[in-house]
Design a protein around this motif. Structure first.
Motif, PDB file in Angstrom:
ATOM      1  N   ASN A   1       0.796  -1.232   0.000  1.00 22.74           N
ATOM      2  CA  ASN A   1       0.000   0.000   0.000  1.00 22.74           C
ATOM      3  C   ASN A   1       0.828   1.281   0.000  1.00 22.74           C
ATOM      4  O   ASN A   1       0.286   2.353  -0.233  1.00 22.74           O
ATOM      5  N   GLY A   2       2.117   1.200   0.272  1.00 25.14           N
ATOM      6  CA  GLY A   2       2.943   2.402   0.326  1.00 25.14           C
ATOM      7  C   GLY A   2       3.531   2.771  -1.019  1.00 25.14           C
ATOM      8  O   GLY A   2       3.245   2.151  -2.053  1.00 25.14           O
ATOM      9  N   SER A   3       4.346   3.806  -0.996  1.00 24.15           N
ATOM     10  CA  SER A   3       5.041   4.240  -2.213  1.00 24.15           C
ATOM     11  C   SER A   3       6.318   3.429  -2.392  1.00 24.15           C
ATOM     12  O   SER A   3       6.991   3.104  -1.423  1.00 24.15           O
ATOM     13  N   ILE A   4       6.619   3.133  -3.633  1.00 21.71           N
ATOM     14  CA  ILE A   4       7.863   2.451  -3.974  1.00 21.71           C
ATOM     15  C   ILE A   4       8.558   3.315  -5.009  1.00 21.71           C
ATOM     16  O   ILE A   4       8.005   3.611  -6.056  1.00 21.71           O
ATOM     17  N   GLY A   5       9.765   3.746  -4.699  1.00 21.75           N
ATOM     18  CA  GLY A   5      10.536   4.568  -5.628  1.00 21.75           C
ATOM     19  C   GLY A   5      11.553   3.728  -6.372  1.00 21.75           C
ATOM     20  O   GLY A   5      11.851   2.599  -5.999  1.00 21.75           O
ATOM     21  N   MET A   6      12.088   4.287  -7.449  1.00 24.53           N
ATOM     22  CA  MET A   6      13.045   3.560  -8.262  1.00 24.53           C
ATOM     23  C   MET A   6      14.063   4.536  -8.833  1.00 24.53           C
ATOM     24  O   MET A   6      13.725   5.657  -9.211  1.00 24.53           O
ATOM     25  N   TYR A   7      15.308   4.090  -8.896  1.00 25.92           N
ATOM     26  CA  TYR A   7      16.359   4.819  -9.589  1.00 25.92           C
ATOM     27  C   TYR A   7      16.828   3.919 -10.721  1.00 25.92           C
ATOM     28  O   TYR A   7      17.092   2.738 -10.513  1.00 25.92           O
ATOM     29  N   ALA A   8      16.917   4.449 -11.921  1.00 20.41           N
ATOM     30  CA  ALA A   8      17.306   3.636 -13.071  1.00 20.41           C
ATOM     31  C   ALA A   8      18.303   4.387 -13.930  1.00 20.41           C
ATOM     32  O   ALA A   8      18.317   5.615 -13.965  1.00 20.41           O
ATOM     33  N   GLY A   9      19.115   3.636 -14.637  1.00 19.23           N
ATOM     34  CA  GLY A   9      20.059   4.217 -15.575  1.00 19.23           C
ATOM     35  C   GLY A   9      20.176   3.333 -16.794  1.00 19.23           C
ATOM     36  O   GLY A   9      20.005   2.118 -16.713  1.00 19.23           O
ATOM     37  N   ALA A  10      20.442   3.919 -17.946  1.00 19.38           N
ATOM     38  CA  ALA A  10      20.581   3.160 -19.193  1.00 19.38           C
ATOM     39  C   ALA A  10      21.335   4.013 -20.194  1.00 19.38           C
ATOM     40  O   ALA A  10      21.542   5.209 -19.980  1.00 19.38           O
ATOM     41  N   SER A  11      21.705   3.387 -21.297  1.00 20.62           N
ATOM     42  CA  SER A  11      22.353   4.128 -22.378  1.00 20.62           C
ATOM     43  C   SER A  11      21.305   4.518 -23.412  1.00 20.62           C
ATOM     44  O   SER A  11      20.163   4.086 -23.354  1.00 20.62           O
ATOM     45  N   ASP A  12      21.711   5.315 -24.385  1.00 25.08           N
ATOM     46  CA  ASP A  12      20.818   5.790 -25.442  1.00 25.08           C
ATOM     47  C   ASP A  12      20.386   4.637 -26.345  1.00 25.08           C
ATOM     48  O   ASP A  12      21.187   3.785 -26.694  1.00 25.08           O
ATOM     49  N   GLY A  13      19.126   4.622 -26.727  1.00 24.95           N
ATOM     50  CA  GLY A  13      18.607   3.588 -27.608  1.00 24.95           C
ATOM     51  C   GLY A  13      18.478   4.053 -29.043  1.00 24.95           C
ATOM     52  O   GLY A  13      17.562   3.635 -29.731  1.00 24.95           O
ATOM     53  N   PHE A  14      19.381   4.907 -29.499  1.00 32.96           N
ATOM     54  CA  PHE A  14      19.277   5.493 -30.830  1.00 32.96           C
ATOM     55  C   PHE A  14      19.208   4.439 -31.927  1.00 32.96           C
ATOM     56  O   PHE A  14      18.440   4.555 -32.871  1.00 32.96           O
TER      57      PHE A  14
END
Length: 143
Positions: free
Chosen positions: A118-131
């Motif tokens: 029921n609470g908030s779940i945060g996320m940190y994400a990183g990736a490279s360019d998908g050009f």
């Protein structure tokens, strides 16, 4: 003197982690590869690159690097699990598919069920360019 801390309600704790990398399906394999000096990058011959559509002119350029970080099993995205039709999944940026998979794996690693929490779940994400994906999708639409 005792140091006091003021809580703001914005404090975070990293309790789950996931990732997919060239040569590593998950965080454990990634760290194992780092510790053991395993190469993450794939090296390709001229023949392999020509077969993939790279021009011979480009291959003769001394600045062209014949390597790439290949992430295995990209084709195994479970579209229906994430609420996509097969057609939607086909046109979805591969990085977004990986983001879905890694997000779910991080939740599992943390022991959270997003359907019942029921609470908030945060996320940190990183990736490279998908050009490259964007160009391939545009070319496919022209055919």
């Amino acid at each position: 003197m005792k140091k006091t801390s003021i809580e703001t309600g914005l404090e975070i704790a990293v309790i789950g982690i996931a990732g997919k990398f060239p040569g590593a399906e998950n965080i454990e394999e990634f760290w194992g590869n780092l510790k053991n000096g395993v190469e993450f990058i794939s090296f390709f011959s001229n023949e392999e690159l020509i077969e993939c559509g790279i021009s011979e002119v480009l291959l003769k350029n001394p600045n062209y690097v014949k390597t790439y970080g290949v992430i295995e099993k990209r084709e195994y995205f479970d579209a229906s699990f994430f609420g996509y039709s097969p057609k939607e999944a086909e046109t979805l940026d591969p990085l977004i598919r990986l983001l879905h998979e890694c997000s779910w794996e991080a939740l599992e690693d943390a022991g959270y069920d997003p359907m019942s929490y029921n609470g908030s779940i945060g996320m940190y994400a990183g990736a490279s360019d998908g050009f490259g994906w964007q160009v391939a999708l545009r070319l496919r639409s022209l055919m």
